[in-house]
Design a protein around this motif. Sequence first.
Motif, PDB file in Angstrom:
ATOM      1  N   GLY B  14       0.812  -1.209   0.000  1.00  0.00           N
ATOM      2  CA  GLY B  14       0.000   0.000   0.000  1.00  0.00           C
ATOM      3  C   GLY B  14       0.847   1.261   0.000  1.00  0.00           C
ATOM      4  O   GLY B  14       0.543   2.242  -0.690  1.00  0.00           O
ATOM      5  N   GLU B  15       1.942   1.243   0.780  1.00  0.00           N
ATOM      6  CA  GLU B  15       2.865   2.370   0.818  1.00  0.00           C
ATOM      7  C   GLU B  15       3.528   2.581  -0.532  1.00  0.00           C
ATOM      8  O   GLU B  15       3.658   3.711  -1.008  1.00  0.00           O
ATOM      9  N   VAL B  16       3.938   1.475  -1.159  1.00  0.00           N
ATOM     10  CA  VAL B  16       4.573   1.553  -2.472  1.00  0.00           C
ATOM     11  C   VAL B  16       3.607   2.166  -3.479  1.00  0.00           C
ATOM     12  O   VAL B  16       3.968   3.059  -4.252  1.00  0.00           O
ATOM     13  N   ALA B  17       2.363   1.691  -3.464  1.00  0.00           N
ATOM     14  CA  ALA B  17       1.358   2.192  -4.395  1.00  0.00           C
ATOM     15  C   ALA B  17       1.179   3.700  -4.216  1.00  0.00           C
ATOM     16  O   ALA B  17       1.131   4.447  -5.196  1.00  0.00           O
ATOM     17  N   THR B  22      -0.029   4.553  -7.885  1.00  0.00           N
ATOM     18  CA  THR B  22      -0.787   3.478  -8.524  1.00  0.00           C
ATOM     19  C   THR B  22      -1.562   2.742  -7.432  1.00  0.00           C
ATOM     20  O   THR B  22      -1.808   3.310  -6.375  1.00  0.00           O
ATOM     21  N   THR B  23      -1.950   1.494  -7.687  1.00  0.00           N
ATOM     22  CA  THR B  23      -2.749   0.750  -6.708  1.00  0.00           C
ATOM     23  C   THR B  23      -2.103  -0.594  -6.398  1.00  0.00           C
ATOM     24  O   THR B  23      -1.338  -1.123  -7.213  1.00  0.00           O
ATOM     25  N   PRO B  24      -2.409  -1.173  -5.225  1.00  0.00           N
ATOM     26  CA  PRO B  24      -1.904  -2.508  -4.905  1.00  0.00           C
ATOM     27  C   PRO B  24      -2.285  -3.524  -5.979  1.00  0.00           C
ATOM     28  O   PRO B  24      -1.477  -4.380  -6.337  1.00  0.00           O
ATOM     29  N   HIS B  47       2.788 -11.039   3.680  1.00  0.00           N
ATOM     30  CA  HIS B  47       2.786  -9.721   3.043  1.00  0.00           C
ATOM     31  C   HIS B  47       3.985  -9.550   2.134  1.00  0.00           C
ATOM     32  O   HIS B  47       5.083 -10.002   2.463  1.00  0.00           O
ATOM     33  N   ARG B  48       3.764  -8.860   1.012  1.00  0.00           N
ATOM     34  CA  ARG B  48       4.875  -8.513   0.126  1.00  0.00           C
ATOM     35  C   ARG B  48       5.650  -7.351   0.732  1.00  0.00           C
ATOM     36  O   ARG B  48       5.061  -6.423   1.291  1.00  0.00           O
ATOM     37  N   LEU B  49       6.988  -7.391   0.596  1.00  0.00           N
ATOM     38  CA  LEU B  49       7.816  -6.302   1.106  1.00  0.00           C
ATOM     39  C   LEU B  49       8.731  -5.788   0.003  1.00  0.00           C
ATOM     40  O   LEU B  49       9.282  -6.573  -0.782  1.00  0.00           O
ATOM     41  N   TYR B  50       8.871  -4.467  -0.053  1.00  0.00           N
ATOM     42  CA  TYR B  50       9.629  -3.821  -1.124  1.00  0.00           C
ATOM     43  C   TYR B  50      10.653  -2.859  -0.550  1.00  0.00           C
ATOM     44  O   TYR B  50      10.444  -2.278   0.523  1.00  0.00           O
ATOM     45  N   VAL B  55      10.682   0.411  -5.638  1.00  0.00           N
ATOM     46  CA  VAL B  55       9.845   1.592  -5.871  1.00  0.00           C
ATOM     47  C   VAL B  55      10.293   2.315  -7.135  1.00  0.00           C
ATOM     48  O   VAL B  55       9.467   2.680  -7.985  1.00  0.00           O
ATOM     49  N   ASP B  56      11.612   2.497  -7.278  1.00  0.00           N
ATOM     50  CA  ASP B  56      12.137   3.184  -8.459  1.00  0.00           C
ATOM     51  C   ASP B  56      11.786   2.424  -9.728  1.00  0.00           C
ATOM     52  O   ASP B  56      11.367   3.016 -10.728  1.00  0.00           O
TER      53      ASP B  56
END
Lengths: 149, 149
Positions: B14-17, B22-24, B47-50, B55-56
């Motif tokens: 969610g943070e990445v989105a 964009t969206t999850p 949970h997925r972790l990034y 992000v880039d």
Amino acid sequence: VSATTENPGLLRIGEVALRVGTTPRTIRYYEELGLLSAAGERSSGAHRLYDESDVDRLRELVRLKGLLGVSLEELKALVEAEGARRAEWAEGTSVARRREIVGEALDGVARQLALVRARRIELESLEQELCARQRRLRGRRRELDGPAD
Amino acid sequence: VSATTENPGLLRIGEVALRVGTTPRTIRYYEELGLLSAAGERSSGAHRLYDESDVDRLRELVRLKGLLGVSLEELKALVEAEGARRAEWAEGTSVARRREIVGEALDGVARQLALVRARRIELESLEQELCARQRRLRGRRRELDGPAD
DNA sequence: TTGCTCCTCACGTCACGTGAGGTGGC
DNA sequence: TTGCTCCTCACGTCACGTGAGGTGGC
């Protein structure tokens, strides 16, 4: 190239699609959504016929959709609002109402300009990055071709 | 704002989105298509972790997709070809092969530049038309406001 | 324990693409 | 009569949106 024999300037859907750079399916879909007037009266099952003004209108729709990046629903609202303003203007009305119409038209143009400018600026930025990469790659190619030190 | 306690710099989907705009759902879809590496090893259901590099990468994918107007399949081919070239280059190979790699990279950049420039030119043309309409409308507004003859 | 975000199906949507089977004008 | 383009369903596709029901970390 060929039209119907009895209707001189009229085009069938395939010819229209070719000229505009789209497909018959898309033209029928736009008609279904009410974006295009229903191509004249048509006994059901008969071929659709279009004139040059239909071609121009469709070309403009396709262009705006691609460049503004709006949905067909938004595009329909946009061109319908424009059409309503033109109709009311041509019909003749008070100066006060004309001022309102011009104001709404200016708002619409401003919204479209904002979309177009934002996209153009992003495109220019990407273009600059690609040019920079191109220069770096050409530099590497020169290094590989002849290290004439 | 908050990440997991034991994994300091990592972000959830969610943070990445939010950061990328964009969206999850889109992120999961890109992972499913193989556009994003599968967000590290993950016990199924976890949970997925990034990290920042994810992000880039995602930001660049979203940007290229929007500005080049390519399909996700074409986008995947594009970035995979780029990745393959970088990998082979870093691995170290003959000068002849390096020349080929640079040539392919230049071809890729040239194709992207052609797309970007064509779109920019069309956008500039539409922008000019909108500006002209804006000037005409402002002229009409002045006429309506005060015909100070 | 309570919320919060996350997870995986899985069906819905938008803008068409693509046959399936049939009719109409040179 | 033979091709050609056209017609109307109607199902398929791409890139996600949107709940449905459930689990996991502060």
